[in-house]
Design a protein around this motif. Structure first.
Motif, PDB file in Angstrom:
ATOM      1  N   ALA A 187       8.427 -14.485   0.739  1.00 36.54           N
ATOM      2  CA  ALA A 187       9.279 -15.372   1.541  1.00 36.54           C
ATOM      3  C   ALA A 187       8.418 -16.111   2.566  1.00 36.54           C
ATOM      4  CB  ALA A 187      10.352 -14.551   2.257  1.00 36.54           C
ATOM      5  N   PRO A 188       8.865 -17.281   3.035  1.00 34.95           N
ATOM      6  CA  PRO A 188       8.116 -17.971   4.095  1.00 34.95           C
ATOM      7  C   PRO A 188       7.897 -17.045   5.289  1.00 34.95           C
ATOM      8  CG  PRO A 188       9.788 -19.417   3.190  1.00 34.95           C
ATOM      9  CD  PRO A 188      10.030 -18.055   2.588  1.00 34.95           C
ATOM     10  N   GLY A 189       6.658 -17.031   5.789  1.00 36.11           N
ATOM     11  CA  GLY A 189       6.313 -16.181   6.919  1.00 36.11           C
ATOM     12  C   GLY A 189       5.926 -14.768   6.527  1.00 36.11           C
ATOM     13  N   GLU A 190       5.741 -14.533   5.225  1.00 38.04           N
ATOM     14  CA  GLU A 190       5.406 -13.187   4.752  1.00 38.04           C
ATOM     15  C   GLU A 190       4.058 -13.175   4.039  1.00 38.04           C
ATOM     16  OE1 GLU A 190       7.171 -10.374   5.326  1.00 38.04           O
ATOM     17  OE2 GLU A 190       8.564 -11.565   6.520  1.00 38.04           O
ATOM     18  N   VAL A 191       3.575 -11.958   3.768  1.00 41.67           N
ATOM     19  CA  VAL A 191       2.317 -11.733   3.057  1.00 41.67           C
ATOM     20  C   VAL A 191       2.560 -10.683   1.983  1.00 41.67           C
ATOM     21  CG1 VAL A 191       1.573  -9.987   4.756  1.00 41.67           C
ATOM     22  CG2 VAL A 191      -0.141 -11.108   3.308  1.00 41.67           C
ATOM     23  N   ILE A 192       1.814 -10.793   0.873  1.00 37.85           N
ATOM     24  CA  ILE A 192       1.894  -9.800  -0.191  1.00 37.85           C
ATOM     25  C   ILE A 192       0.473  -9.492  -0.653  1.00 37.85           C
ATOM     26  CG2 ILE A 192       2.122 -11.441  -2.091  1.00 37.85           C
ATOM     27  CD1 ILE A 192       4.144  -9.517  -3.363  1.00 37.85           C
ATOM     28  N   ARG A 193       0.247  -8.252  -1.039  1.00 44.38           N
ATOM     29  CA  ARG A 193      -1.052  -7.817  -1.535  1.00 44.38           C
ATOM     30  C   ARG A 193      -1.070  -7.895  -3.064  1.00 44.38           C
ATOM     31  NH1 ARG A 193      -3.579  -1.711  -0.793  1.00 44.38           N
ATOM     32  NH2 ARG A 193      -4.955  -1.803  -2.609  1.00 44.38           N
ATOM     33  N   PHE A 194      -2.235  -8.260  -3.597  1.00 46.05           N
ATOM     34  CA  PHE A 194      -2.456  -8.101  -5.034  1.00 46.05           C
ATOM     35  C   PHE A 194      -3.901  -7.700  -5.248  1.00 46.05           C
ATOM     36  CE2 PHE A 194      -3.875 -12.402  -4.428  1.00 46.05           C
ATOM     37  CZ  PHE A 194      -4.815 -12.652  -5.417  1.00 46.05           C
ATOM     38  N   ASP A 195      -4.136  -6.927  -6.296  1.00 44.48           N
ATOM     39  CA  ASP A 195      -5.466  -6.405  -6.581  1.00 44.48           C
ATOM     40  C   ASP A 195      -5.969  -6.962  -7.905  1.00 44.48           C
ATOM     41  OD1 ASP A 195      -5.206  -4.841  -4.300  1.00 44.48           O
ATOM     42  OD2 ASP A 195      -4.572  -3.062  -5.400  1.00 44.48           O
ATOM     43  N   VAL A 196      -7.272  -7.212  -7.952  1.00 46.84           N
ATOM     44  CA  VAL A 196      -7.943  -7.579  -9.195  1.00 46.84           C
ATOM     45  C   VAL A 196      -9.109  -6.617  -9.324  1.00 46.84           C
ATOM     46  CG1 VAL A 196      -9.152  -9.379 -10.476  1.00 46.84           C
ATOM     47  CG2 VAL A 196      -7.283 -10.005  -8.937  1.00 46.84           C
ATOM     48  N   GLY A 197      -8.980  -5.666 -10.249  1.00 42.45           N
ATOM     49  CA  GLY A 197      -9.982  -4.609 -10.343  1.00 42.45           C
ATOM     50  C   GLY A 197     -10.015  -3.850  -9.023  1.00 42.45           C
ATOM     51  N   PRO A 198     -11.211  -3.616  -8.478  1.00 39.56           N
ATOM     52  CA  PRO A 198     -11.298  -2.867  -7.219  1.00 39.56           C
ATOM     53  C   PRO A 198     -11.088  -3.722  -5.966  1.00 39.56           C
ATOM     54  CG  PRO A 198     -13.492  -3.364  -8.010  1.00 39.56           C
ATOM     55  CD  PRO A 198     -12.525  -3.890  -9.054  1.00 39.56           C
ATOM     56  N   LYS A 199     -10.929  -5.039  -6.132  1.00 38.54           N
ATOM     57  CA  LYS A 199     -10.824  -5.932  -4.964  1.00 38.54           C
ATOM     58  C   LYS A 199      -9.380  -6.199  -4.581  1.00 38.54           C
ATOM     59  CE  LYS A 199     -15.247  -8.036  -5.480  1.00 38.54           C
ATOM     60  NZ  LYS A 199     -16.062  -8.658  -4.492  1.00 38.54           N
ATOM     61  N   MET A 200      -9.162  -6.259  -3.273  1.00 43.06           N
ATOM     62  CA  MET A 200      -7.841  -6.479  -2.691  1.00 43.06           C
ATOM     63  C   MET A 200      -7.773  -7.902  -2.129  1.00 43.06           C
ATOM     64  SD  MET A 200      -6.235  -4.518   0.650  1.00 43.06           S
ATOM     65  CE  MET A 200      -7.014  -2.994   0.171  1.00 43.06           C
ATOM     66  N   TYR A 201      -6.638  -8.562  -2.367  1.00 44.86           N
ATOM     67  CA  TYR A 201      -6.405  -9.923  -1.875  1.00 44.86           C
ATOM     68  C   TYR A 201      -5.016  -9.998  -1.252  1.00 44.86           C
ATOM     69  CZ  TYR A 201     -10.233 -10.897  -5.101  1.00 44.86           C
ATOM     70  OH  TYR A 201     -11.434 -10.879  -5.768  1.00 44.86           O
TER      71      TYR A 201
END
Length: 119
Positions: free
Chosen positions: A13-27
């Motif tokens: 949602a606007p004003g929010e953040v979400i995490r996603f991972d690719v292999g061992p790296k976090m974004y």
């Protein structure tokens, strides 16, 4: 260099953040309230390596949950101590209802954390 599916538009949602991972790296993917665009950064704070997805988004700033340092998630610039080193930012594109991030193309990529510089 590759585009990876990070999330759907509805996941952040606007004003929010979400995490996603690719292999061992976090974004992190952010949905800015002011321009309604999506932005992506590295997922860990450059100071204490805490997960920024657990932080607080205020305007265009992400506040680290560990020591309360802040970054501008659009530019990666540090905005409040104790963070001093810039956060890596990544290109984002929206295709249909999906948000994609080009994970191997970070700008201002930070290789070390602030507290490791004098080791």
């Amino acid at each position: 260099q590759r585009w990876v599916g990070a999330c759907s538009v509805a996941d952040v949602a606007p004003g929010e953040v979400i995490r996603f991972d690719v292999g061992p790296k976090m974004y992190c993917v952010y949905h800015a309230e002011d321009d309604q665009k999506f932005y992506a950064t590295a997922g860990k704070c450059t100071h204490g390596a805490a997960a920024l997805s657990d932080g607080l988004v205020t305007g265009n700033l992400i506040e680290c949950p560990k020591h309360n340092g802040c970054f501008d998630f659009k530019t990666g610039e540090p905005k409040r101590l104790p963070v001093k080193s810039r956060l890596a930012t990544y290109p984002v594109k929206v295709v249909g209802n999906n948000v994609f991030v080009k994970v191997n193309d970070g700008k201002h990529v930070q290789i070390t954390y602030d507290d490791e510089k004098n080791d």
